[in-house]
Design a protein around this motif. Structure first.
Motif, PDB file in Angstrom:
ATOM      1  N   ALA A 138       0.840  -0.965  -0.262  1.00 60.23           N
ATOM      2  CA  ALA A 138      -0.253  -0.076  -0.039  1.00 60.23           C
ATOM      3  C   ALA A 138       0.683   1.015  -0.252  1.00 60.23           C
ATOM      4  O   ALA A 138       0.649   2.526  -0.552  1.00 60.23           O
ATOM      5  CB  ALA A 138      -0.825  -0.058   1.382  1.00 60.23           C
ATOM      6  N   GLU A 139       1.864   1.405   0.955  1.00 64.63           N
ATOM      7  CA  GLU A 139       2.827   2.628   0.919  1.00 64.63           C
ATOM      8  C   GLU A 139       3.466   2.618  -0.756  1.00 64.63           C
ATOM      9  O   GLU A 139       3.712   3.638  -1.225  1.00 64.63           O
ATOM     10  CB  GLU A 139       3.603   2.444   1.489  1.00 64.63           C
ATOM     11  CG  GLU A 139       4.408   4.205   2.126  1.00 64.63           C
ATOM     12  CD  GLU A 139       5.517   3.821   2.924  1.00 64.63           C
ATOM     13  OE1 GLU A 139       6.682   4.699   2.589  1.00 64.63           O
ATOM     14  OE2 GLU A 139       4.895   3.245   3.623  1.00 64.63           O
ATOM     15  N   GLY A 140       3.884   1.503  -1.013  1.00 63.18           N
ATOM     16  CA  GLY A 140       4.158   1.739  -1.974  1.00 63.18           C
ATOM     17  C   GLY A 140       3.529   2.036  -3.720  1.00 63.18           C
ATOM     18  O   GLY A 140       4.139   3.072  -4.664  1.00 63.18           O
ATOM     19  N   LEU A 141       2.137   1.781  -3.763  1.00 65.30           N
ATOM     20  CA  LEU A 141       1.115   2.155  -3.888  1.00 65.30           C
ATOM     21  C   LEU A 141       0.499   3.730  -4.157  1.00 65.30           C
ATOM     22  O   LEU A 141       0.974   4.534  -5.408  1.00 65.30           O
ATOM     23  CB  LEU A 141       0.004   1.403  -4.637  1.00 65.30           C
ATOM     24  CG  LEU A 141      -0.216  -0.176  -4.803  1.00 65.30           C
ATOM     25  CD1 LEU A 141      -1.435  -0.844  -4.351  1.00 65.30           C
ATOM     26  CD2 LEU A 141       0.395   0.077  -6.672  1.00 65.30           C
ATOM     27  N   THR A 142       0.288   3.960  -2.980  1.00 66.87           N
ATOM     28  CA  THR A 142       0.538   5.782  -2.134  1.00 66.87           C
ATOM     29  C   THR A 142       1.479   5.971  -3.227  1.00 66.87           C
ATOM     30  O   THR A 142       0.867   7.221  -3.401  1.00 66.87           O
ATOM     31  CB  THR A 142       0.367   5.591  -1.074  1.00 66.87           C
ATOM     32  OG1 THR A 142      -0.637   5.022  -0.475  1.00 66.87           O
ATOM     33  CG2 THR A 142       0.172   6.770  -0.478  1.00 66.87           C
ATOM     34  N   ALA A 143       3.068   5.597  -2.782  1.00 67.63           N
ATOM     35  CA  ALA A 143       3.710   6.622  -3.702  1.00 67.63           C
ATOM     36  C   ALA A 143       3.607   6.787  -4.445  1.00 67.63           C
ATOM     37  O   ALA A 143       4.108   8.074  -5.384  1.00 67.63           O
ATOM     38  CB  ALA A 143       5.343   6.026  -3.357  1.00 67.63           C
ATOM     39  N   VAL A 144       3.068   6.264  -5.638  1.00 68.16           N
ATOM     40  CA  VAL A 144       2.897   6.364  -7.024  1.00 68.16           C
ATOM     41  C   VAL A 144       1.788   7.413  -7.604  1.00 68.16           C
ATOM     42  O   VAL A 144       2.360   8.089  -8.732  1.00 68.16           O
ATOM     43  CB  VAL A 144       2.958   4.781  -7.956  1.00 68.16           C
ATOM     44  CG1 VAL A 144       2.292   5.088 -10.007  1.00 68.16           C
ATOM     45  CG2 VAL A 144       4.184   3.723  -8.187  1.00 68.16           C
ATOM     46  N   GLU A 145       0.879   7.210  -6.842  1.00 65.66           N
ATOM     47  CA  GLU A 145      -0.160   8.175  -7.251  1.00 65.66           C
ATOM     48  C   GLU A 145       0.111   9.422  -6.732  1.00 65.66           C
ATOM     49  O   GLU A 145      -0.227  10.520  -7.034  1.00 65.66           O
ATOM     50  CB  GLU A 145      -1.533   7.798  -5.999  1.00 65.66           C
ATOM     51  CG  GLU A 145      -1.986   6.417  -6.296  1.00 65.66           C
ATOM     52  CD  GLU A 145      -2.655   5.921  -5.423  1.00 65.66           C
ATOM     53  OE1 GLU A 145      -2.965   6.386  -4.093  1.00 65.66           O
ATOM     54  OE2 GLU A 145      -3.529   4.503  -5.473  1.00 65.66           O
ATOM     55  N   ARG A 146       1.433   9.900  -5.990  1.00 68.53           N
ATOM     56  CA  ARG A 146       1.526  11.773  -6.067  1.00 68.53           C
ATOM     57  C   ARG A 146       1.833  11.808  -6.926  1.00 68.53           C
ATOM     58  O   ARG A 146       1.958  11.942  -7.826  1.00 68.53           O
ATOM     59  CB  ARG A 146       2.656  11.460  -4.458  1.00 68.53           C
ATOM     60  CG  ARG A 146       2.077  10.629  -3.209  1.00 68.53           C
ATOM     61  CD  ARG A 146       2.993  11.131  -1.990  1.00 68.53           C
ATOM     62  NE  ARG A 146       3.876  10.546  -1.828  1.00 68.53           N
ATOM     63  CZ  ARG A 146       4.937  10.165  -1.293  1.00 68.53           C
ATOM     64  NH1 ARG A 146       5.614  10.780  -1.150  1.00 68.53           N
ATOM     65  NH2 ARG A 146       5.396   9.043  -0.912  1.00 68.53           N
TER      66      ARG A 146
END
Length: 146
Positions: A138-146
């Motif tokens: 989840a933290e990785g995917l959130t970083a991509v969305e920024r």
């Protein structure tokens, strides 16, 4: 199938005078080099193959790392394609005497698995088995969305 937790690596390196700029803080290139090395280790742990850097997404330098402080680099695989993996990277500065730390940099690197001739190789599927795996993904995917 490997999980994000299987690929999690944390490494520390004390910033030396030959790694600093005119402001006595780590060169951005030094920080990026550390991220690239540790990120490749996570990617190779996942793929079981040599991995090379294919892309760096929005590498943010939020604050400097002074000479003598420790660069703490964390990395893990959070997504996989056919021949590539996405690796989340975070860097903190840590004071060696107190352990006090703060975030300095973060990014997502994409690595491609290659054989000895440099030909891309298939990577395994990512498995998310535990709460820790879910948190890292989840933290990785959130970083991509920024």
């Amino acid at each position: 199938m490997p999980t994000p937790a299987d690929t999690y690596i944390q490494n520390r390196e004390r910033i030396q005078p030959n790694q600093t700029n005119n402001y006595d803080t780590a060169h951005g290139g030094v920080v990026m080099h550390l991220m690239d090395e540790i990120g490749a280790m996570s990617a190779m742990r996942f793929a079981g193959e040599t991995c090379v850097t294919a892309r760096v997404e929005s590498l943010d330098f939020r604050r400097p790392i002074p000479r003598g402080d420790i660069a703490v680099v964390e990395s893990w695989v959070f997504d996989a394609g056919e021949t590539s993996v996405k690796v989340r990277l975070r860097v903190d500065r840590e004071k060696p005497r107190t352990g006090e730390s703060e975030r300095t940099s973060d990014s997502v690197f994409t690595f491609v698995a290659v054989d000895t001739d440099g030909v891309p190789q298939q990577v395994p599927d990512l498995s998310v088995d535990t709460d820790r795996d879910e948190e890292l993904r989840a933290e990785g995917l959130t970083a991509v969305e920024r």
